[in-house]
Design a protein around this motif. Sequence first.
Motif, PDB file in Angstrom:
ATOM      1  N   TYR A  15       0.837  -1.201   0.000  1.00 16.47           N
ATOM      2  CA  TYR A  15       0.000   0.000   0.000  1.00 16.47           C
ATOM      3  C   TYR A  15       0.872   1.252   0.000  1.00 16.47           C
ATOM      4  N   GLY A  66       2.230   2.097  -3.276  1.00 19.28           N
ATOM      5  CA  GLY A  66       1.223   2.331  -4.304  1.00 19.28           C
ATOM      6  C   GLY A  66       0.983   1.132  -5.208  1.00 19.28           C
ATOM      7  N   ASP A 105      -4.064  -1.876  -4.344  1.00 16.00           N
ATOM      8  CA  ASP A 105      -5.314  -1.118  -4.239  1.00 16.00           C
ATOM      9  C   ASP A 105      -6.460  -2.121  -4.170  1.00 16.00           C
ATOM     10  N   GLY A 134     -10.655  -0.761  -3.629  1.00 14.81           N
ATOM     11  CA  GLY A 134     -10.683   0.675  -3.872  1.00 14.81           C
ATOM     12  C   GLY A 134     -10.153   1.491  -2.697  1.00 14.81           C
ATOM     13  N   TYR A 135      -9.460   0.829  -1.762  1.00 13.47           N
ATOM     14  CA  TYR A 135      -8.926   1.514  -0.579  1.00 13.47           C
ATOM     15  C   TYR A 135      -7.454   1.895  -0.717  1.00 13.47           C
ATOM     16  N   GLY A 136      -6.901   1.795  -1.900  1.00 15.01           N
ATOM     17  CA  GLY A 136      -5.474   2.043  -2.104  1.00 15.01           C
ATOM     18  C   GLY A 136      -5.013   3.398  -1.595  1.00 15.01           C
ATOM     19  N   ASN A 137      -5.711   4.458  -1.990  1.00 14.72           N
ATOM     20  CA  ASN A 137      -5.290   5.796  -1.566  1.00 14.72           C
ATOM     21  C   ASN A 137      -5.419   5.981  -0.058  1.00 14.72           C
ATOM     22  N   ARG A 196      -2.678   3.877   1.560  1.00 16.10           N
ATOM     23  CA  ARG A 196      -1.369   4.459   1.296  1.00 16.10           C
ATOM     24  C   ARG A 196      -1.146   5.670   2.200  1.00 16.10           C
TER      25      ARG A 196
END
Length: 106
Positions: free
Chosen positions: A65, A68, A71, A74-77, A80
């Motif tokens: 994570y 980058g 993901d 959809g929780y990657g950002n 991270r």
Amino acid sequence: MKRSVVLTSVLLISSLYAGAGEGKEIFNKICYICHGKHAEKSSLGVSKIIAGWKADKIVEKLKAYKSGKLDQYGYGNMMRNRATKLTDEQMQAVAKYIESLGKPKQ
């Protein structure tokens, strides 16, 4: 000689407890909101429950994570953003804490 062995043992044991305490503190600051007080929740009903995961697996995911490269759901950002705040040592501490929680009771 005996004195240095005792001192080394005390320092080692205290560092292990410090790591566990730090792991719990980190978890309570940034992880529990989505994963539950004992890592027993599925974040927004879609992620896997992480309680009882092996520490190595948790560190692997956190590093992915952080870089980058991961993901999931959809929780990657979001992940991270949290993982970039952690050093490798802090990742280890929180991972050991999560592993210590064991699998949630059904």
